[in-house]
Scaffold this motif. Structure first.
Motif, PDB file in Angstrom:
ATOM      1  N   ALA A  31       4.614  -3.157 -10.728  1.00 33.06           N
ATOM      2  CA  ALA A  31       5.544  -3.784  -9.786  1.00 33.06           C
ATOM      3  C   ALA A  31       5.146  -3.517  -8.341  1.00 33.06           C
ATOM      4  O   ALA A  31       5.244  -4.401  -7.477  1.00 33.06           O
ATOM      5  CB  ALA A  31       6.968  -3.288 -10.044  1.00 33.06           C
ATOM      6  N   LEU A  32       4.680  -2.296  -8.074  1.00 35.09           N
ATOM      7  CA  LEU A  32       4.263  -1.969  -6.712  1.00 35.09           C
ATOM      8  C   LEU A  32       2.994  -2.742  -6.344  1.00 35.09           C
ATOM      9  O   LEU A  32       2.884  -3.294  -5.245  1.00 35.09           O
ATOM     10  CB  LEU A  32       4.031  -0.472  -6.561  1.00 35.09           C
ATOM     11  N   GLY A  33       2.031  -2.803  -7.243  1.00 36.32           N
ATOM     12  CA  GLY A  33       0.814  -3.562  -6.980  1.00 36.32           C
ATOM     13  C   GLY A  33       1.112  -5.029  -6.715  1.00 36.32           C
ATOM     14  O   GLY A  33       0.562  -5.633  -5.786  1.00 36.32           O
ATOM     15  N   ASP A  34       1.992  -5.603  -7.519  1.00 34.12           N
ATOM     16  CA  ASP A  34       2.364  -7.005  -7.321  1.00 34.12           C
ATOM     17  C   ASP A  34       3.052  -7.207  -5.977  1.00 34.12           C
ATOM     18  O   ASP A  34       2.803  -8.202  -5.277  1.00 34.12           O
ATOM     19  CB  ASP A  34       3.307  -7.458  -8.438  1.00 34.12           C
ATOM     20  N   ALA A  35       3.908  -6.274  -5.602  1.00 27.84           N
ATOM     21  CA  ALA A  35       4.647  -6.398  -4.342  1.00 27.84           C
ATOM     22  C   ALA A  35       3.709  -6.301  -3.142  1.00 27.84           C
ATOM     23  O   ALA A  35       3.869  -7.034  -2.160  1.00 27.84           O
ATOM     24  CB  ALA A  35       5.728  -5.323  -4.261  1.00 27.84           C
ATOM     25  N   ILE A  36       2.729  -5.405  -3.214  1.00 22.14           N
ATOM     26  CA  ILE A  36       1.755  -5.288  -2.120  1.00 22.14           C
ATOM     27  C   ILE A  36       1.007  -6.607  -1.953  1.00 22.14           C
ATOM     28  O   ILE A  36       0.845  -7.117  -0.840  1.00 22.14           O
ATOM     29  CB  ILE A  36       0.771  -4.134  -2.392  1.00 22.14           C
ATOM     30  N   ALA A  37       0.537  -7.173  -3.062  1.00 25.35           N
ATOM     31  CA  ALA A  37      -0.206  -8.430  -3.000  1.00 25.35           C
ATOM     32  C   ALA A  37       0.655  -9.549  -2.435  1.00 25.35           C
ATOM     33  O   ALA A  37       0.190 -10.350  -1.604  1.00 25.35           O
ATOM     34  CB  ALA A  37      -0.723  -8.797  -4.388  1.00 25.35           C
ATOM     35  N   ALA A  38       1.898  -9.619  -2.869  1.00 24.80           N
ATOM     36  CA  ALA A  38       2.784 -10.679  -2.396  1.00 24.80           C
ATOM     37  C   ALA A  38       3.039 -10.565  -0.898  1.00 24.80           C
ATOM     38  O   ALA A  38       2.997 -11.567  -0.163  1.00 24.80           O
ATOM     39  CB  ALA A  38       4.098 -10.640  -3.170  1.00 24.80           C
ATOM     40  N   LYS A  39       3.291  -9.361  -0.429  1.00 23.97           N
ATOM     41  CA  LYS A  39       3.588  -9.177   0.999  1.00 23.97           C
ATOM     42  C   LYS A  39       2.358  -9.416   1.866  1.00 23.97           C
ATOM     43  O   LYS A  39       2.452  -9.971   2.968  1.00 23.97           O
ATOM     44  CB  LYS A  39       4.178  -7.786   1.232  1.00 23.97           C
ATOM     45  N   ALA A  83       1.238  -4.279   4.627  1.00 21.59           N
ATOM     46  CA  ALA A  83       1.891  -4.767   3.410  1.00 21.59           C
ATOM     47  C   ALA A  83       2.149  -3.631   2.431  1.00 21.59           C
ATOM     48  O   ALA A  83       3.191  -3.606   1.749  1.00 21.59           O
ATOM     49  CB  ALA A  83       1.028  -5.850   2.758  1.00 21.59           C
ATOM     50  N   ILE A  84       1.217  -2.689   2.360  1.00 22.56           N
ATOM     51  CA  ILE A  84       1.428  -1.514   1.496  1.00 22.56           C
ATOM     52  C   ILE A  84       2.676  -0.760   1.934  1.00 22.56           C
ATOM     53  O   ILE A  84       3.532  -0.405   1.125  1.00 22.56           O
ATOM     54  CB  ILE A  84       0.182  -0.600   1.526  1.00 22.56           C
ATOM     55  N   ALA A  85       2.792  -0.527   3.249  1.00 21.09           N
ATOM     56  CA  ALA A  85       3.962   0.191   3.762  1.00 21.09           C
ATOM     57  C   ALA A  85       5.246  -0.580   3.496  1.00 21.09           C
ATOM     58  O   ALA A  85       6.273   0.011   3.104  1.00 21.09           O
ATOM     59  CB  ALA A  85       3.794   0.441   5.261  1.00 21.09           C
ATOM     60  N   ALA A  86       5.212  -1.902   3.682  1.00 21.75           N
ATOM     61  CA  ALA A  86       6.412  -2.717   3.463  1.00 21.75           C
ATOM     62  C   ALA A  86       6.817  -2.710   1.997  1.00 21.75           C
ATOM     63  O   ALA A  86       8.015  -2.635   1.668  1.00 21.75           O
ATOM     64  CB  ALA A  86       6.162  -4.147   3.942  1.00 21.75           C
TER      65      ALA A  86
END
Length: 283
Positions: free
Chosen positions: A97-105, A163-166
């Protein structure tokens, strides 16, 4: 709400593994190993449950890529240094979920990034070596980000760091962000290696002096000055992976707005022509 609890720039020299084996290199990288172990200890004490590793040994030629598998398990031998890293067993949980969120942001910010959940996509040793010493009991969930970026600009890596931080802010957990790569990285020419005691020396005195100045700037908190010189530093001192891991790390920290303390956990050392250290950036 998630939290970026620790951040660091670390070495991953393969001689760290030989340092723990009987032979002429036994004990040679103990300070580097101790630095990794201390980061792991601090992370566990702070309640970290996930680590995002920016891996300068994962080469990509288009776009940005994240290994977001649910679980990582295998036996690794390095193609680059098969005489240094052989049959390294690993097993780590992932954080898809975190990896997907980083990519999306990152993609929303204009930096095309793909998150992959492909069981046959293995980890590289820029991820595996730090995990061996920081997380020997496989307590941390792992996300690995490609940071050997051959046709990319450093500003895009900065945006990926943002994006990682967000994504971490919206993640249910505490995260350590680790930039895994050297400082200068001009490996000794093959014919000069043995004659110059290559395992323990740097190939260019100029690179060493710039490395030491960079560490001085970090310890003095002069991050804005460092970031102004980062493109030339990466170019003229052959920064590992183009120093995209470092741009990502500082992007996650807030770039030139970051005001935290840089703490050197492993004194600067020379290895196979390159400059190495372990540094925690307090957040």
């Amino acid at each position: 709400m998630g939290e970026m609890t620790l951040a660091a720039k670390v070495t991953h020299v393969p001689t760290m593994l030989l340092s723990e084996q009987p032979g002429k290199l036994e004990g040679c990288r103990q300070p580097a190993i101790d630095g990794h172990r201390e980061l792991g200890r601090r992370a566990r004490a702070a309640g970290v449950d996930t680590v995002v590793i920016l891996d300068t040994h994962w080469l990509v030629n288009a776009g940005f890529h994240i290994n977001s598998n649910k679980h990582f398990e295998g036996v690794y031998t390095s193609h680059e240094f098969p005489h240094f890293i052989q049959n390294l067993e690993y097993s780590h949980p992932g954080a898809p979920a975190l990896g997907d969120a980083i990519a999306a942001k990152a993609t929303e910010k204009g930096v095309h990034t793909l998150s992959h959940q492909v069981p046959t996509l293995d980890l590289e040793y820029g991820t595996l070596v730090p995990l061996k010493f920081m997380d020997p009991d496989s307590q941390f969930k792992v996300v690995s980000v490609a940071a050997w970026c051959t046709v990319h600009n450093l500003n895009d890596s900065r945006v990926l760091g943002e994006a990682i931080a967000a994504a971490i802010k919206e993640y249910d957990g505490k995260v350590m962000v680790v930039a895994s790569g050297s400082l200068s990285h001009q490996i000794w020419e093959n014919e000069l290696y043995e004659a110059n005691n290559g395992t323990f020396t740097i190939s260019r005195e100029f690179h060493k002096q710039v490395d030491l100045r960079v560490l001085q700037l970090w310890e003095q908190g002069k991050y804005a000055t460092f970031l102004k010189m980062l493109p030339e530093y990466a170019k003229f001192c052959s920064g590992e992976g183009g120093m995209h891991d470092t741009a990502m790390l500082f992007g996650a920290l807030g770039w030139d707005k970051y005001q935290g303390k840089a703490e050197v956990l492993t004194p600067y050392f020379e290895s196979s022509g390159t400059g190495q250290t372990n540094v925690q950036f307090h957040v």
